[in-house]
Motif scaffolding. Structure first.
Motif, PDB file in Angstrom:
ATOM      1  N   VAL A   1       2.960  -3.736  -8.733  1.00 24.57           N
ATOM      2  CA  VAL A   1       2.895  -2.281  -8.689  1.00 24.57           C
ATOM      3  C   VAL A   1       1.750  -1.816  -9.562  1.00 24.57           C
ATOM      4  CG1 VAL A   1       5.338  -1.935  -8.214  1.00 24.57           C
ATOM      5  CG2 VAL A   1       4.549  -2.038 -10.586  1.00 24.57           C
ATOM      6  N   GLU A   2       1.148  -0.722  -9.155  1.00 23.90           N
ATOM      7  CA  GLU A   2       0.066  -0.168  -9.947  1.00 23.90           C
ATOM      8  C   GLU A   2       0.421   1.269 -10.237  1.00 23.90           C
ATOM      9  OE1 GLU A   2      -4.670   0.554  -9.427  1.00 23.90           O
ATOM     10  OE2 GLU A   2      -3.742  -1.152  -8.368  1.00 23.90           O
ATOM     11  N   ILE A   3       0.361   1.634 -11.502  1.00 21.45           N
ATOM     12  CA  ILE A   3       0.765   2.980 -11.874  1.00 21.45           C
ATOM     13  C   ILE A   3      -0.318   3.952 -11.475  1.00 21.45           C
ATOM     14  CG2 ILE A   3       1.309   4.479 -13.816  1.00 21.45           C
ATOM     15  CD1 ILE A   3       2.494   2.005 -15.172  1.00 21.45           C
TER      16      ILE A   3
ATOM     17  N   VAL B   1       1.844   2.439  -6.747  1.00 27.06           N
ATOM     18  CA  VAL B   1       1.475   1.962  -5.416  1.00 27.06           C
ATOM     19  C   VAL B   1       1.837   0.486  -5.371  1.00 27.06           C
ATOM     20  CG1 VAL B   1      -0.401   1.553  -3.806  1.00 27.06           C
ATOM     21  CG2 VAL B   1      -0.381   3.612  -5.220  1.00 27.06           C
ATOM     22  N   THR B   2       2.427   0.073  -4.265  1.00 31.77           N
ATOM     23  CA  THR B   2       2.885  -1.315  -4.189  1.00 31.77           C
ATOM     24  C   THR B   2       1.847  -2.177  -3.508  1.00 31.77           C
ATOM     25  OG1 THR B   2       3.944  -0.816  -2.101  1.00 31.77           O
ATOM     26  CG2 THR B   2       5.301  -0.661  -4.068  1.00 31.77           C
ATOM     27  N   ASP B   3       1.848  -3.459  -3.792  1.00 39.16           N
ATOM     28  CA  ASP B   3       1.075  -4.403  -2.986  1.00 39.16           C
ATOM     29  C   ASP B   3       1.970  -5.569  -2.581  1.00 39.16           C
ATOM     30  OD1 ASP B   3       1.258  -6.145  -5.074  1.00 39.16           O
ATOM     31  OD2 ASP B   3      -0.733  -5.677  -5.889  1.00 39.16           O
ATOM     32  N   GLN B   4       1.343  -6.581  -1.956  1.00 39.62           N
ATOM     33  CA  GLN B   4       2.148  -7.649  -1.348  1.00 39.62           C
ATOM     34  C   GLN B   4       3.109  -8.299  -2.344  1.00 39.62           C
ATOM     35  OE1 GLN B   4       2.299  -8.284   1.921  1.00 39.62           O
ATOM     36  NE2 GLN B   4       3.983  -9.657   1.400  1.00 39.62           N
ATOM     37  N   ALA B   5       2.621  -8.483  -3.573  1.00 35.89           N
ATOM     38  CA  ALA B   5       3.443  -9.184  -4.565  1.00 35.89           C
ATOM     39  C   ALA B   5       4.770  -8.480  -4.803  1.00 35.89           C
ATOM     40  CB  ALA B   5       2.670  -9.310  -5.885  1.00 35.89           C
TER      41      ALA B   5
ATOM     42  N   GLY C   1       0.799  -1.208   0.000  1.00 36.63           N
ATOM     43  CA  GLY C   1       0.000   0.000   0.000  1.00 36.63           C
ATOM     44  C   GLY C   1       0.834   1.261   0.000  1.00 36.63           C
ATOM     45  N   ASP C   2       2.126   1.134   0.278  1.00 36.91           N
ATOM     46  CA  ASP C   2       2.992   2.311   0.258  1.00 36.91           C
ATOM     47  C   ASP C   2       3.200   2.796  -1.165  1.00 36.91           C
ATOM     48  OD1 ASP C   2       3.238   2.326   2.907  1.00 36.91           O
ATOM     49  OD2 ASP C   2       5.324   1.620   2.998  1.00 36.91           O
ATOM     50  N   PRO C   3       3.227   4.133  -1.337  1.00 38.19           N
ATOM     51  CA  PRO C   3       3.563   4.633  -2.674  1.00 38.19           C
ATOM     52  C   PRO C   3       5.086   4.531  -2.907  1.00 38.19           C
ATOM     53  CG  PRO C   3       3.215   6.470  -1.184  1.00 38.19           C
ATOM     54  CD  PRO C   3       2.952   5.218  -0.390  1.00 38.19           C
ATOM     55  N   ALA C   4       5.450   4.462  -4.158  1.00 37.91           N
ATOM     56  CA  ALA C   4       6.885   4.408  -4.496  1.00 37.91           C
ATOM     57  C   ALA C   4       7.069   5.041  -5.860  1.00 37.91           C
ATOM     58  CB  ALA C   4       7.388   2.970  -4.509  1.00 37.91           C
ATOM     59  N   THR C   5       8.296   5.290  -6.199  1.00 40.84           N
ATOM     60  CA  THR C   5       8.604   5.859  -7.508  1.00 40.84           C
ATOM     61  C   THR C   5       9.626   4.977  -8.198  1.00 40.84           C
ATOM     62  OG1 THR C   5       8.327   8.041  -6.547  1.00 40.84           O
ATOM     63  CG2 THR C   5       9.318   7.938  -8.717  1.00 40.84           C
ATOM     64  N   LEU C   6       9.290   4.527  -9.383  1.00 40.55           N
ATOM     65  CA  LEU C   6      10.286   3.817 -10.189  1.00 40.55           C
ATOM     66  C   LEU C   6      11.025   4.865 -11.001  1.00 40.55           C
ATOM     67  CD1 LEU C   6       8.269   0.812 -11.632  1.00 40.55           C
ATOM     68  CD2 LEU C   6       9.808   0.838  -9.661  1.00 40.55           C
TER      69      LEU C   6
END
Lengths: 422, 401
Positions: A114-116, A151-155, A83-88
């Motif tokens: 990840v979901e854009i 946004v990240t998820d468990q995977a 659920g944390d946001p991240a930046t690629l």
């Protein structure tokens, strides 16, 4: 008057043109020469052509590596849990500061889970999990930073490190070595500088005095050993040492021997009262050139000595006995008997050694590195190409050397064909 | 000019020159051997030399007296060679003894054939030639030996000893094996064992590849008739004159792009090409000298050309093959420029490249000299062992250097 008609019959004459046997022989000869020809063409002719080509090109040492797109990928934002946001982030740049690259693209597989969330910059598309970007054409020194908010998820946390899938970048750069832009800058540059004439003068001094010195010393040594006595073989072997030893070993031995601070020769000269202060043999302007010439003489007198000795030993001794009977003194015998006989080998040796001394590189490079007024043409090639990183200028100097060499060799073959019937 | 043709003029003049030569030689030898202060006195050595020269003309007995006088004068401090006050009695005796003995012996033999009075031009020139011969032996032996002697001695010394007295080349044998610590460090820390193997391996391969290419080529140029044979023989010589530095640039570029830089394979590819023209030139000269009748007999008996080469020509030219191999080995072993430009990785260094890497201010110079000795000794040993082949091979057609 009677005339006898003779039946016409074929006159016996040598066959015209090449017979089958001669053809077979020629074929065999070319077959046997083929490997050598191929090797020589590959390593001598091709590089020679290349050096002409390069000498007309504005090539620097750094241009040897063609410009390419370099890319770095990382994950910013320190995602700690699902659920944390991240930046690629992808950072791309043109490795060259001035050469353009055309048609730059990037292709990568996005990491799992990840979901854009943010938008993509122009030219980029995502299909499924495949990212594709088209950046168009880049100028030299271009940099692009591509950031994708996700946004990240468990995977994401279970899956492999996102950097495991290396991005693929493409782009076409024109290689300076193979394109068709030419320039006379290199020649203008090397001929323009007043330095060039100094280099030429140093080369001539080194070549002429080195060659003559080695010949005279060789002649002297040959005269010494042109008689049989015990230990002649040992001395002959000993006198060849300078030539046989690796140049790097003897050059460093000379440098240490003549070192101004702790060299033995300077200590010796000071002790003998010849000089008050240590002499910097390889570091002072006129002296360094004289010293490298002396080194050249020292290293190559054995070669002249060997050739002259071989020629001397084939001279008929009866001639000297006759001259002795006639009352010719030793110096007269040398002047009027030996010298004319040796003239042939001396002139061939002079020309060959002249060419080889002209071509010499290692010795000066190791002794002074071309400093203190000892830069010859050959050292200048290295200096321009590697020390100043201007490959084009180095190649231009090399072309000048090659042209001089052609000139010498025309002259050489004239003399040699007279002397040896080659 | 006539006045000089007299034994009592020629003798002292040559004696003065000879005295000076010997004084310089003995002082250098004594300085290097003991590290003590010995120096020739220019004026005194000329004077003593002239005296000894005159004595040698007179008679042997007088010459012996002159020698003893020179010895005594030397020890008392006004002989042809001066020694410092700190010099011990034994080195003094040896030094001044050698000085007077060599000066006298030399002069006696220089003037041996000259009568006491007026000389003919022949006798005069003979004496001058004897002087020049003696001088020549000393001169050449000194200039050849001194650099090699210094190389070996430096490698056996320690840094402090070198800085303390650069003239002292005496060896302290009490250290035992410790003398060779520079060598030990080179082999242990700098990987010289590997360099040695690399150099050897590369040189041997170069010899084989060169022969493989050069033998058929040389045979074709020397024996077979084909169009352009003469032009070919010449172009070999021409190629043999192209300087390596001209070719080195494109080769460097090509090797960089082809990924052959920094590999032993690349070196083995390039070395033979630099030696093939030399080998071809030397071998074709030898093949031309072989009688062609033997080969023709072989051909008549039904052997093919290749069998003739294998069964007749090659066995006959074994000595030439040996000298060519030696020469090629020497070139490959001593090659510096290409190894320097193409090799960066210490595990692939040849010896010459390894020595170049020792040339930095951080590495003590006895290591540099030890490295030089390691590179020099094998090629010298090979060369002295097979000197006959070498001299023949060198004169057979190679003036390359």
């Amino acid at each position: 008057m009677t005339q006898i008609d003779q039946p016409t019959r074929p006159v016996a004459a040598p066959p015209k043109g090449a017979g089958p046997l001669a053809k077979r022989e020629a074929r065999l000869a070319w077959g046997m020469l083929a490997p050598t020809l191929a090797a020589v063409a590959l390593v001598v002719i091709l590089p020679l052509l290349a050096i002409f080509w390069i000498s007309f090109k504005p090539v620097e040492l750094a241009d040897l590596r063609p410009p390419e797109v370099s890319v770095r990928e990382d994950v910013r934002g320190k995602p700690a849990e699902p659920g944390d946001p991240a930046t690629l982030r992808y950072r791309l740049r043109n490795s060259s500061q001035d050469a353009p690259i055309t048609g730059v693209t990037l292709r990568d597989t996005l990491p799992d889970g990840v979901e854009i969330t943010g938008g993509l910059i122009e030219g980029c598309t995502v299909q499924g999990r495949d990212l594709f970007c088209d950046f168009g054409d880049w100028d030299g020194g271009a940099r692009v930073r591509l950031q994708i908010e996700v946004v990240t998820d468990q995977a994401f946390f279970d899956g492999p490190d996102p950097r495991d899938s290396a991005p693929i970048v493409t782009g076409e750069a024109s290689n300076i070595l193979t394109n068709f832009s030419f320039t006379f800058d290199n020649y203008a540059r090397i001929f323009d500088s007043s330095e060039f004439f100094k280099v030429l003068w140093v080369t001539l001094f080194y070549t002429i005095f080195g060659t003559i010195g080695a010949l005279v010393m060789g002649l002297f040594a040959a005269l010494l050993l042109d008689k049989s006595f015990k230990g002649q073989g040992i001395l002959r072997g000993l006198y060849l040492f300078p030539y046989v030893a690796p140049v790097i070993a003897v050059a460093f031995a000379w440098v240490l021997l003549l070192d101004p601070f702790s060299g033995s020769i300077n200590a010796l000269l000071i002790q003998m009262g010849v000089t008050e202060q240590a002499i910097n043999f390889f570091g002072e302007e006129p002296l360094a050139l004289i010293m490298v010439t002396v080194f050249e003489i020292w290293r190559y007198f054995p070669l002249s000595f060997l050739f002259i000795l071989a020629r001397m030993q084939s001279i008929d001794t009866e001639m000297y006995e006759a001259a002795d009977m006639d009352g010719a003194t030793p110096f007269q015998q040398f002047r009027y008997l030996s010298l004319p006989q040796l003239l042939g080998i001396l002139s061939v040796l002079f020309l060959l050694r002249f060419i080889w001394t002209f071509n010499k590189f290692d010795d000066i490079f190791l002794l002074t590195g071309g400093n203190a007024g000892t830069r010859t043409l050959t050292v200048n090639v290295y200096e321009q190409a590697f020390a100043l990183s201007n490959i084009g200028a180095g190649a231009a100097v090399a072309v000048v050397i090659f042209c001089c060499l052609l000139l010498f060799s025309v002259f050489f073959f004239r003399v040699v064909s007279q002397e040896e019937g080659l | 000019m006539r006045a000089i043709y007299h034994a009592y003029v020629t003798g002292p003049i040559l004696g003065a020159l000879w005295g000076f030569v010997i004084a310089v030689t003995v002082s250098i030898a004594m300085s290097f051997a003991t590290g003590e202060a010995f120096r020739p006195s220019f004026l005194l050595s000329l004077l003593w030399g002239a005296g000894i020269g005159a004595a040698a003309v007179h008679s042997r007995a007088v010459a012996v007296l002159a020698a003893l006088a020179a010895l005594a004068a030397g020890i008392l401090g006004f002989g042809p060679m001066l020694s410092g006050e700190s010099v011990g009695p034994l080195p003094q005796l040896i030094g001044h003894g050698a000085m007077s003995v060599f000066a006298t012996l030399g002069m006696v033999s220089i003037m041996a054939k000259a009568p006491k009075g007026a000389l003919t031009r022949h006798e005069f020139e003979e004496a001058v030639i004897r002087f020049l011969t003696g001088f020549g032996y000393i001169f050449f032996t000194a200039i050849v030996l001194i650099p090699f002697y210094v190389m070996v001695m430096t490698s056996l010394k320690s840094q402090q000893a070198l800085l303390q007295n650069p003239l002292d080349f005496s060896i302290d044998f009490s250290q035992g094996w410790d003398l060779f610590r520079s060598y030990e460090e080179l082999f242990r820390d700098h990987g010289f064992g590997g360099f040695l193997l690399n150099s050897f391996f590369i040189s041997v391969i170069t010899v084989f590849v060169t022969l493989l290419f050069a033998i058929p080529g040389a045979y074709a140029v020397a024996r077979l008739r084909f169009k352009g044979q003469a032009a070919f023989a010449r172009s070999i010589l021409l190629i043999y004159m192209v300087p390596m530095i001209v070719l080195a640039l494109p080769i460097y570029i090509a090797f960089s792009t082809a990924g052959l830089r920094n590999s032993i394979f690349g070196i083995v590819l390039i070395y033979p090409v630099t030696t093939i023209p030399v080998a071809l030139y030397m071998l074709q000269g030898y093949f031309r000298g072989l009688p062609s009748e033997i080969e023709e007999a072989g051909l008549m008996d039904g052997l093919s050309r290749l069998r003739v080469i294998w069964k007749i020509t090659l066995p006959l030219s074994l000595p030439a093959l040996a000298s060519v191999s030696l020469y090629v080995f020497m070139i490959a072993w001593n090659e510096f420029l290409l190894a320097f430009m193409l090799l960066d990785d210490p595990s692939k260094f040849t010896l010459t490249r390894g020595i170049a890497s020792l040339n930095s201010s951080e590495i003590p110079r006895q290591h540099l000299m030890a490295g030089s000795v390691i590179a020099t000794v094998p090629i010298m040993a090979l060369f002295l062992g097979l000197e006959r082949f070498m001299t023949k091979g060198l004169t057979a057609g190679s003036v390359k250097g």
